[in-house]
Structures are given as structure tokens and as C-alpha cells.
Design a protein around this motif. Sequence first.
Motif, PDB file in Angstrom:
ATOM      1  N   GLU A 171     -10.880  21.712  10.106  1.00 30.77           N
ATOM      2  CA  GLU A 171      -9.459  22.085  10.463  1.00 30.77           C
ATOM      3  C   GLU A 171      -9.441  21.933  12.153  1.00 30.77           C
ATOM      4  OE1 GLU A 171      -6.023  23.601  10.194  1.00 30.77           O
ATOM      5  OE2 GLU A 171      -7.113  23.118   8.392  1.00 30.77           O
ATOM      6  N   ILE A 172     -10.604  22.086  12.681  1.00 35.72           N
ATOM      7  CA  ILE A 172     -10.624  22.265  14.233  1.00 35.72           C
ATOM      8  C   ILE A 172     -10.443  20.831  14.783  1.00 35.72           C
ATOM      9  CG2 ILE A 172     -12.207  22.403  16.078  1.00 35.72           C
ATOM     10  CD1 ILE A 172     -13.611  24.787  14.839  1.00 35.72           C
ATOM     11  N   VAL A 173     -11.140  19.805  14.137  1.00 33.07           N
ATOM     12  CA  VAL A 173     -10.909  18.432  14.791  1.00 33.07           C
ATOM     13  C   VAL A 173      -9.555  17.871  14.463  1.00 33.07           C
ATOM     14  CG1 VAL A 173     -13.566  18.278  14.599  1.00 33.07           C
ATOM     15  CG2 VAL A 173     -11.958  17.368  12.856  1.00 33.07           C
ATOM     16  N   LYS A 174      -8.607  18.570  13.731  1.00 30.72           N
ATOM     17  CA  LYS A 174      -7.223  18.043  13.315  1.00 30.72           C
ATOM     18  C   LYS A 174      -6.550  17.959  14.816  1.00 30.72           C
ATOM     19  CE  LYS A 174      -6.552  19.436   8.878  1.00 30.72           C
ATOM     20  NZ  LYS A 174      -5.876  20.486   7.880  1.00 30.72           N
ATOM     21  N   ASP A 175      -7.028  18.773  15.903  1.00 30.43           N
ATOM     22  CA  ASP A 175      -6.271  18.859  16.949  1.00 30.43           C
ATOM     23  C   ASP A 175      -7.001  17.707  17.990  1.00 30.43           C
ATOM     24  OD1 ASP A 175      -4.670  20.824  16.295  1.00 30.43           O
ATOM     25  OD2 ASP A 175      -5.983  22.568  17.016  1.00 30.43           O
ATOM     26  N   TYR A 176      -8.193  17.134  17.903  1.00 29.70           N
ATOM     27  CA  TYR A 176      -8.669  16.152  18.865  1.00 29.70           C
ATOM     28  C   TYR A 176      -8.393  15.035  18.254  1.00 29.70           C
ATOM     29  CZ  TYR A 176     -11.294  20.295  20.396  1.00 29.70           C
ATOM     30  OH  TYR A 176     -11.538  21.597  20.913  1.00 29.70           O
ATOM     31  N   THR A 177      -6.840  14.523  18.507  1.00 31.61           N
ATOM     32  CA  THR A 177      -6.624  13.195  18.354  1.00 31.61           C
ATOM     33  C   THR A 177      -7.263  12.270  19.528  1.00 31.61           C
ATOM     34  OG1 THR A 177      -4.503  13.296  19.571  1.00 31.61           O
ATOM     35  CG2 THR A 177      -4.689  14.003  17.173  1.00 31.61           C
ATOM     36  N   PRO A 178      -7.229  10.988  18.939  1.00 32.89           N
ATOM     37  CA  PRO A 178      -7.913  10.053  20.011  1.00 32.89           C
ATOM     38  C   PRO A 178      -7.004  10.196  21.296  1.00 32.89           C
ATOM     39  CG  PRO A 178      -8.144   8.993  18.225  1.00 32.89           C
ATOM     40  CD  PRO A 178      -7.429  10.449  17.746  1.00 32.89           C
ATOM     41  N   ALA A 193     -17.358  23.650  16.877  1.00 30.57           N
ATOM     42  CA  ALA A 193     -17.465  23.657  18.371  1.00 30.57           C
ATOM     43  C   ALA A 193     -15.937  23.196  18.913  1.00 30.57           C
ATOM     44  CB  ALA A 193     -18.491  22.568  18.881  1.00 30.57           C
ATOM     45  N   LYS A 194     -15.673  23.794  19.789  1.00 27.57           N
ATOM     46  CA  LYS A 194     -14.254  23.479  20.632  1.00 27.57           C
ATOM     47  C   LYS A 194     -14.476  23.181  22.132  1.00 27.57           C
ATOM     48  CE  LYS A 194     -11.800  26.878  17.573  1.00 27.57           C
ATOM     49  NZ  LYS A 194     -10.611  28.061  17.673  1.00 27.57           N
ATOM     50  N   TYR A 195     -13.960  22.226  22.632  1.00 26.70           N
ATOM     51  CA  TYR A 195     -14.193  21.897  23.996  1.00 26.70           C
ATOM     52  C   TYR A 195     -13.707  23.029  24.993  1.00 26.70           C
ATOM     53  CZ  TYR A 195     -12.857  19.929  28.454  1.00 26.70           C
ATOM     54  OH  TYR A 195     -12.710  19.731  29.817  1.00 26.70           O
ATOM     55  N   ARG A 196     -14.357  23.176  26.108  1.00 26.77           N
ATOM     56  CA  ARG A 196     -14.005  23.936  27.121  1.00 26.77           C
ATOM     57  C   ARG A 196     -14.559  23.261  28.277  1.00 26.77           C
ATOM     58  NH1 ARG A 196     -18.634  27.249  28.070  1.00 26.77           N
ATOM     59  NH2 ARG A 196     -19.985  27.384  25.940  1.00 26.77           N
TER      60      ARG A 196
END
Length: 898
Positions: free
Chosen positions: A473-480, A771-774
Motif C-alpha cells: 500500500e505504501i509503495v503505490k505512491d512511489y511511482t518512478p 519504510a517511508k522516505y524522509r
Amino acid sequence: MIELEIDGHAISVQKGTTILEACKTLGIEVPTLCHMKELAPDGSCRMCVVEIEGGRKGGLVPSCAEHCASGMKVHTRSQKVVESRKFILDLLSSNHVFTCFNCAANGDCRLQDYCLEYGVDKTSFTYGKRVGINESDRSNPFFTFYPEKCVMCRRCTRVCQKLQGRDVISVSNRGFDVRMSPSYQLPWRESTCESCGNCVSNCPTGALSSKDQERNYRAWEVKKVRTTCPHCATGCQMDLLVKNNKVVGVDPADGPSNRGLLCVKGKFGSYKFVHSGDRLTHPLIKRNGQFEKASWDEALDLIASRFKEIKKKYGADANAGFSCSRAPNEDNYVFQKMMRAAFGTNNVDNCARVCHSASVHGLATTLGSGAMTNPIRDITEDIDMILLVGSNPTEAHPVVGAQIRQAIQRGTKIVVVDPRKIDLVKDATIHMPIKAGTNIAFANAMIHVIIEEGLADMDFIRERTEGFEELAEIVKDYTPEKVAEICHIDAEDIRQAARMYANAKKAPIIYCLGVTEHSSGTEGVMSLSNLAMVVGKLGKSGCGINPLRGQNNVQGACDMGCLPYDFPGYQKVANKEVREKFERAWGVPLSETTGLMATQVLPGAIDGRIKGLYIFGEDPIVTDPDTAHVIKSLESLEFFVVQDLFMTETAKYADVVLPGTSYTEKEGTFTNTERRVQRVRKAVTLEGEMRLDTDVFYDVMNRMGYACERKTASEIMDEISSVTPSFGGISFERLDNGETLQWPCLDKESKGTYIMHVGKFSRGLGYFYPAKYRPSQEMPDEEYPFMMVTGRMLYHYNTRAMTGRTEGLNEICGDSYIEINEGDAAVLGIKNGDRVKVASRRGEIETRAVVGDKMFPSEVFMTFHFEDGNVNKITNFAIDDIARIPEYKVCAVTVKRA
């Protein structure tokens, strides 16, 4: 199997075995000049010819290149063979200057040996001598090339090209003018030679000669002591060459991790420091601001009384200790035992805190063990691709780097994820010059592509992991496209790299400090673990997640319990049953309070929590970020002890300084990056009052009120194995019998663990960490517009305590520098070699500018090896929330002409 006869002996060998290999099986020695067992046959010297009855070409064939055949009858010393070998030696002698008495290889020269064996004392070709004695090349600081001694065996060019992967040496000219030389016949010093010395080690004559050997010894004068290299954690095996109680040289050994190779630091920089004139030789006590020589009893009595006073006045946790990641396992085990059993505190740590503590925490959380999953050989042989993230192995782990270059030659593809154009970029299928501090975003984007394109190993995920749904679910937002903007890389490169990695059958992730040394370093490690798990590349050959540990025994220091929350073997201080086990073993009550990490101890000295500190073999003033903060911490202590080889910058602030012993002066073991436990052996005894570090710790313990007897290194390892399940089957006896053991090695019948997590993770199910990027804690701005990253260089190691005492290494590079993009340099009016000032919010340093294209615009790079321009005066003390690791890799700076 093939059956044949050699010199009348019947033998059965596997199909594909060469005659030379079959001869070795029978113990029949066949002369060779060009053969190298690590490489395919060259067949150029023809010294290894043998006669095959009824064979073609008159029956004479090179045994290194001829395979055994059924029914063969081979003769290795027939008259025809002997005459052929004599003729080869006659030809070689015709263009060889026999100055054996003053040759460094005298007594260790194959040409000399074979000429004696076959009775060739002069050449019958008395004309045409083409190489003179005045053509030697002495430009390299470590070795000399004598072309008049070269027999054109091509071993040097083959080891350089095929094993070292540099391709510096080749055959020049043709016919009578043929000779070996660096590229374009440049002097050695001006070529791209790395001075690894592997050509020198493989030269069968004195054509390539170590300058130290020329000056100091001949082969028959030295004894060889097998040991483990004291530099990086590759764990290269090598032989110390000892003459008259002094280490005078080093030869590579065929170890499991280095396979006969060494780097420039191992070959030439691992012994000069041992006999350096500035070694500490006596205890020193500071009186009225000056160090004075003291007896051991005086120094140890003072140490015990002062630490006991602090314990009584402020409590046991007012003292702390830092152990040494360059010292053997046995030293580290006894040190942490001293802190826990005698001092009564768990405030013990080691320098992994500032390099790979994020790996220990991160991988332990997701997989159950914070160590490299696969061996070096497994991730550099017979693999499809390598995902290299935040690691520069050709400089920081050169022998691993050489093996990666070998893999690339064999067709392995490599994707490099690094802010710099490191050496391996030129061979990379894809280079993603990622913005420092954005590793989590990158890993999440890779996972996004893998899931979106149906490349995930769903069977592996269902059967062996947990937490996948939350991560998905988290990585859905991390498009290339989104991550390309965050990381400053190309979106299509992310997609291509993800497909390559997911579709490859064998593809390891290899990473280093470019992932860990961030304020989000632990989560960065766990993100890479997520990436490996989502494609099922764990517990399998040629795969895994593989942190290259920094110092020679930083893995071992952690294994031995030099951590504030772990006993040896990562057994938890907070676990009552574990604590009671160690109380029974050590015969003393132990604290249940988790200790402070090193990056908490130093601030703790400023705020008054820490009053006493014992540092064994570390130099935080040089190695830790924000030097002014470190100095303030040390000055805030009530009592401070340093035990080391030299009067380091940190030792200058101590109340008592004790002389330590180097790896050449003691027995023990190191544990390398692949969990392999290897022997360290005593080679010399030096003049002075230095004592074994373990004996010093035992004496401190006894004076502190904890009664214990001194043990030898072998006995200490036996104690380690008795309380540490993962070391349960490891002993000096097994290691000295030639066994190569990787932990976990649970009992004496176990052969150790080659690959971790096969069939089941150490924690049971692998855990997908959400993990989420910050962003990093300090970013460039108008005042400090450049992002600075730090790292190692090939020719020096950490604080240069060892390499800085090797003249040749200082000759190649003896001062600090900053790499800056040529475009930025032009705008600032900076030229290559100019002196520049580099400033951050914490201070300013001066250094030399290296202008080029290794760094991208608005980014700069510095090493941390040098006293002048010590980069840690300006690096940021921002730390990771979990492992408390400092953010060395991101620091905002300004650069201007000095």
C-alpha cells in the motif's frame, strides 16, 4: 572417469582434467613458468611439456593445456621431454641478464631453479642480447621492473587483466623488440596501475621485484606466518614475512575470500606501522597537563581506583567503554566482559555504531540476523547481475572489487546506484547517480515497479514473509516519475533496473555506508531487505542482501557483544534467561539496564551522565562527526583512559594512556564481512613494555574486584563458544586444521553456515518493514549550496594509523582533497590543485581541489583519512532514530578559493 598411466603409475581422473592436474594428484612435479591455477591455460612458456606415447606432434604437448584421455601413457621425464625443456631454458637464457647475486628473487626464482635442475648454466645463443640493465623502471614507489629479467611468461598481464581487472600491463612491440610494459609504454608511475602488487607476487623471476625485498631480505632468510589482513573486512589471507623478529614483507595466500589476491594496502601497507618508531611502549600518566612514564602497577592501580570511585559516587552507568573493531574477537570479548562483570554496566559499544549499526539493527529486524547473507565467492561467481547500492568496493574493499570486475568480464551485468561516478560505473549497464539520502525512495520505487508489472515472487511472499500488504500500500505512491524527481535519476532507469533485478535468476544486492550513514540509515537497510524479499532472492545461492562491513573485525566486535543491548552472539541484555546464563558463566550479577550507544555516550559526558570512559583502539576525535563536539565531550569527563598503539589525537586528552599490541604480536581470530572466522597468528615480539591487551583487561578486572584468571586466546575462544550458540562449534583446533567456518556454527560436527536463511529466516518469517522516505536532516541552501558526501579512497584506511606510516602510500596520496564538478569549479574560479576553503555550520577546513566529472553539479566529495583538512570537523552529528548512526553522507557546505 578417465583411466591413464603417468610415469608408470595408473590413475583415474574426471573427464576434463588436464595432464598437469593429474600429475599434481600423483605428486609428480612438472615445471611451469606461465601456468596459473586460477586461470585458463596459457601454454606460452612450454616448460610443462610431456611426452604421450604415439601422440601427435612428436608426442610432446603442454601438460597445462592437454586433457587426459582414456588409455594415455604419459612420460614427464623422458629424454625427449628433458631435451625440450633444456632447449626452452637455453632460449630464455639468451635474452636474460644473470645478475642472480644481487637479484631480489635469488633463491626464489623459477628460472634459476630450472636452470640448476636441467644443467643450463649458459646459453648457446651467444649473440642478440637485446635488453640492457639500464632500462629498469623504478618509478613505482613499491616495486621495480627489470625487463632484462623478464621471461615473457605473461603472468603479470594475465593477473592484471583477468584477476585484478585493470588491464594495465601488456605485450609491447613485436619480434626481437617484444617486452612487457604498462599501457603505451608509460613509466609505471604514470600508468593506471593501482600498485596492488599482485603482478609482483606472481612473477616467477625477479623481473618485478618489491623494493622492500630488494633492500631487506631474500627468500631463504624469512619465515612465513599465515594471518588475516588488518584492513577492511574482506578477510584476505596472507603470509607475514619475518626476518630477525621483524615483519619485512607480505605475500598473498589463497584464502576463501581473496583467492590469492591482495590490494595495495594489504601487500604494502600492513606491516610498516608495526615497527614504527612512534609506537607507545610504556604506560603514561598525565600529571600537571604532561604525560609521564609510569609502571604498569602504578597505571593499573590508578585506573581501577578512579573507575571504582566514579562507580561508587555516581553509579555503575556513569562509566562507559568503546571497544576496538580492529582487534581480535578474543580481545573484544574480554573487553565487554570487563565492562559488564567488573564495571557493572552495559555502556559498551564499538565503531560499528558510526558505520554499520544500521545493518545490524535493520537486518536483525527484517530477517532475524544483522549479517551478510551470502559469501563473497557466492555473490561474485556465476551470477546474472549485481545491484550495487551506496558502495565503492574497488576502493573500500578492493579485493571484492576485483572479483566484481572478474564477474563483469564473464558477462555479469551491474547496476550502480551511487552519487559519484565510481570506477565500476564505466562497466555498468545502468548508473543511477542518486541524490544522497534518498535510498528509501529508490527502493520503494523498485518495489512499486516489481509489483505493478507482476514480477513479485508471490509464493515466496505468502510462504515466508509477513507485512507485505502494508508495504504494498505504501509503495503505490512511489511511482518512478515521482521518485525520479526525489532522487535526481531517470524514471526509465528505475523501471529497467527493477526488471533486470526481478528477472535475474541470481542477483545479489551489495551495499555499504552510502546506505547506512544517514539519519534514516536503518530504514534504508530495511528497504533493501524489502526489495530482496519481494522477489524471493534470500536464502538462495548468488542472491541475498550483503553489507560489506568496513573494518577488519567490525563484524567480530559486534558478534562478541561489544554492543550496549547485546551479549555475545546477539543475545539480548533485556532477556532475563540470557542474562542469568551469563551470570552463571561469569559468576557475578549483571545489570539489566540497556546501555548507552557510543553516539549517546559522548553527549552524555557533556550533560553529566558519563563521568569515566575507557577507549580501546578507537580515535573518535578523527573518526566521529563534528570534531569540536567530540573534544568538548572528552574534556567533560572526570577520568579518561586510552589503550592504543600510538599517541592518537584522542589519546592526547586521556588521563592514562596504555600501550597496546598489534595483530602481529598476538594470537586470535577476526570475523570477516561474510561471517567467516579466521586466525590471526603471532609473528613478532617487540621491545618495550607492551602487554597483551587481554592480559591488561584481566588485570583491570581483578583490581576492580572481579576475580578472574588470565586465559590464552585459544582458551578465550573456548569460553566464547561455551556461551555463544552461533560460535558453539568454533575452536582454534579446527581453524588450525584448515577448516574455514562461518557462523552460525552450532557444534563441533557443524561445517558452519555458507548461506543464511535457507528455507527459513532466523526470525521465522521475513518482515516487510513499512519504510517511508524522509529528507536528510541538513539540506543545501543559499548559504551552504553544496551537498557533501564522504567516503574512503584506495590508498588509505580510516585514520591512517596504519597506512599513514607507509611511505609509498603517502607518496601516492599524502594530503586531503575535495572532488568538485568541473562546471561548479569554473563558476567559482577554482582550478585543479587549487587550495580551497570548505565550510559548514560547524566549522571550516582548507584542502586541495580535485576538479573533474566524478561528482555531479552541486555535489562534492571528501575522504576522512587526513589530518590536514579533516572532513569530520564539518560533518553533521545528526543521527538515526533507531541505530543512532551519524549522517556522514549528507552535509551542506560552501566552497571557495583559499
